[in-house]
Design a protein around this motif. Structure first.
Motif, PDB file in Angstrom:
ATOM      1  N   VAL A 367       0.879  -1.180   0.000  1.00  0.00           N
ATOM      2  CA  VAL A 367       0.000   0.000   0.000  1.00  0.00           C
ATOM      3  C   VAL A 367       0.909   1.220   0.000  1.00  0.00           C
ATOM      4  O   VAL A 367       1.744   1.382   0.902  1.00  0.00           O
ATOM      5  N   ILE A 368       0.781   2.040  -1.049  1.00  0.00           N
ATOM      6  CA  ILE A 368       1.674   3.188  -1.212  1.00  0.00           C
ATOM      7  C   ILE A 368       0.889   4.475  -0.988  1.00  0.00           C
ATOM      8  O   ILE A 368      -0.150   4.700  -1.606  1.00  0.00           O
ATOM      9  N   GLU A 369       1.386   5.321  -0.046  1.00  0.00           N
ATOM     10  CA  GLU A 369       0.807   6.668   0.138  1.00  0.00           C
ATOM     11  C   GLU A 369       1.729   7.633  -0.618  1.00  0.00           C
ATOM     12  O   GLU A 369       2.918   7.717  -0.298  1.00  0.00           O
ATOM     13  N   GLY A 370       1.200   8.330  -1.597  1.00  0.00           N
ATOM     14  CA  GLY A 370       2.050   9.234  -2.370  1.00  0.00           C
ATOM     15  C   GLY A 370       2.660  10.317  -1.486  1.00  0.00           C
ATOM     16  O   GLY A 370       2.018  10.807  -0.560  1.00  0.00           O
ATOM     17  N   VAL A 371       3.935  10.635  -1.735  1.00  0.00           N
ATOM     18  CA  VAL A 371       4.619  11.742  -1.029  1.00  0.00           C
ATOM     19  C   VAL A 371       4.981  12.807  -2.063  1.00  0.00           C
ATOM     20  O   VAL A 371       5.075  12.503  -3.260  1.00  0.00           O
ATOM     21  N   PRO A 372       5.139  14.070  -1.621  1.00  0.00           N
ATOM     22  CA  PRO A 372       5.407  15.126  -2.602  1.00  0.00           C
ATOM     23  C   PRO A 372       6.718  14.919  -3.371  1.00  0.00           C
ATOM     24  O   PRO A 372       6.813  15.200  -4.561  1.00  0.00           O
ATOM     25  N   GLU A 373       7.713  14.355  -2.687  1.00  0.00           N
ATOM     26  CA  GLU A 373       9.028  14.258  -3.357  1.00  0.00           C
ATOM     27  C   GLU A 373       9.848  13.128  -2.738  1.00  0.00           C
ATOM     28  O   GLU A 373       9.751  12.854  -1.550  1.00  0.00           O
TER      29      GLU A 373
END
Ligand code: EPZ
Length: 430
Positions: A367-373
């Motif tokens: 499960v991947i939570e998107g991060v800004p960078e």
């Protein structure tokens, strides 16, 4: 003397230094398909005529297969991306284990050797970083074609029993749509006496490439690319000229490179129907995709998280699971990635986490939570495709990453950093 200065040159492993955040533009050129070229090379064993392959990528796996075929007596000559193979005088050898273990595709030689010589001795390939990689289906299929097979001490000894000269055509039903098993049984059945069929066959484009080439050598195969393949055995096959299809996995990797760097790029050549599941997921996550000549133009917009589950073709290919996960690490929102093909293909998660990705793994689901960078870091790839994924992640990371695992990368991507640099990337091979 500072400690760092005492680290001798020899401890620095070959790696790529990737400077992140340089946008890409122009186009990325796709080479011939590794996973097709390898099996087409093995098919040269089926005839004593010369087989002339075009569009063969320059990869260490291809060199490995050439070496293995040469030990069996095949003359192999290379001229740029052309390969000339002639198996006029085969001498029966037992392939050394380390060669077969290092290059699983060499096990596929067992089918043609059996069909041509009536015997073969090949070590069990053994497992690798991503899974056990059994060859149960390959062996079952050859047995049902009338081969006698003995497996002991890690060696598979196959022969055609008694006074029989040829394998006998029969109907085979695979328990799982194994690519290698389908290719192995197909290459054994083309010279068998009588008709054969393979049900629950793998439908990957590489199977179609193999069947197309075998038919131009005189085989009589129909249904390749579908769930049931039928084969009419023939007495002999002749040589031919054949051009390897473009590598759909390299093409998919390059499309994801465009998406992860938010670059408007053309990837060419691409056969769209080889990548429908991937093109759909790229559209779903926010990229415009359009055909342009022989290639695909990708125009990324806002990238958002989408879910993928890897499946046999025509589903989402397992070989693009790691590269696509790299893309999801900086997408907006959550994505769920499930690996259904291999039991151990999540090793890139830990490396992506070192770059700041937010990923939770339960078994074969991430499960991947998107991060800004992402932030640049020294990372390494555990297999061919996870090394590619780390390069993609480094292209978008803040800073310069150090990516190790080139011994994996060079197996399956021809001059990857050179192609990416021509499109504006800043990658140095050290
Ligand atoms: C081919 O491997 C490719 N390699 C792989 O690419 C690719 O990942 C795979 O097909 C699936 O698409 C080549 O073509 C050289 P399988 P292959 O037999 O033939 C299980 C890359 O990165 N299985 O279809 O070995 C097996 O354990 C490589 O380029 C059985 O259970 O794949 C695996 O989980 C990696 N029993 C799944 O099926 C069997 O008897 C797929 O294996 C045979 C296979």
């Amino acid at each position: 003397m500072p400690i760092a200065a005492t680290i001798s040159k020899k401890t620095i492993k070959p790696h790529l230094e990737v400077k992140g955040k340089s946008p890409l533009s122009g186009e990325l050129i796709v080479s011939g398909a590794k996973n097709s070229a390898l099996v087409l090379m093995a098919a040269s064993l089926l005839t004593e005529d010369e087989l002339r392959l075009k569009n063969v990528p320059r990869l260490t796996d291809i060199d490995g297969m050439a070496e293995i075929l040469s030990t069996m007596g095949v003359t192999v000559k290379r001229n740029n991306s052309e390969l000339f193979l002639k198996a006029s005088k085969l001498h029966h050898v037992e392939l050394p284990y380390e060669l077969v273990h290092g290059l699983r595709a060499s096990f596929f030689c067992i089918g043609p050797l059996l069909a041509r010589l009536g015997q073969a001795k090949i070590p069990l390939p053994g497992g690798c970083e991503i899974g056990a990689r059994p060859v149960v289906e390959h062996i079952k299929g050859l047995k049902s074609l009338g081969a006698y097979i003995n497996v002991e001490h890690g060696l598979v000894t196959a022969s055609i029993p008694g006074t029989q000269k040829h394998l006998k055509g029969t109907d085979v039903v695979l328990d799982c749509p194994s690519v290698g098993a389908t290719e192995t049984i197909l290459m054994a059945a083309v010279l068998a006496e009588g008709n054969s069929s393979i049900e629950n066959a793998a439908q990957e484009p590489e199977i179609q490439d193999l069947a197309k080439m075998l038919n131009s050598m005189g085989a009589k195969i129909s249904g390749a690319g579908g769930p049931k393949i039928t084969i009419q055995g023939v007495k002999q096959l002749n040589g031919c000229d054949y051009s390897v299809m473009p590598d759909r996995i390299e093409a998919g990797t390059f499309l994801i490179a465009a998406a992860i760097t938010r670059s408007n790029l053309k990837v060419t050549p691409v056969i769209p129907e080889h990548l429908n599941a991937v093109l759909q997921k790229l559209r779903d996550c926010g990229c415009k995709i359009q055909q342009e000549g022989e290639g695909i133009r990708i125009i990324p917009m806002e990238i958002k998280g989408v879910d993928i589950t890897t499946q046999p073709f025509p589903g989402f290919p397992t070989d693009l699971q790691a590269p696509f996960m790299a893309l999801m690490t900086t997408a907006q929102g959550t994505s769920v990635i499930t690996e259904k093909i291999y039991e151990n293909r999540m090793k890139h998660v830990a490396e992506l986490q070192r770059m700041g990705a937010s990923i939770r793994v339960q078994g074969n689901t991430a499960v991947i939570e998107g991060v800004p960078e992402l932030s640049a870091a020294p990372v390494f790839g555990g297999d061919l495709r996870s090394t590619a994924a780390m390069i993609l992640a480094s292209l978008t990371a803040n800073g310069t990453s150090k990516v190790e695992g080139l011994q994996h990368l060079d197996r399956g991507y021809e001059e990857m950093e050179k192609k990416l640099n021509q499109a504006g990337a800043q990658i140095l091979r050290v």
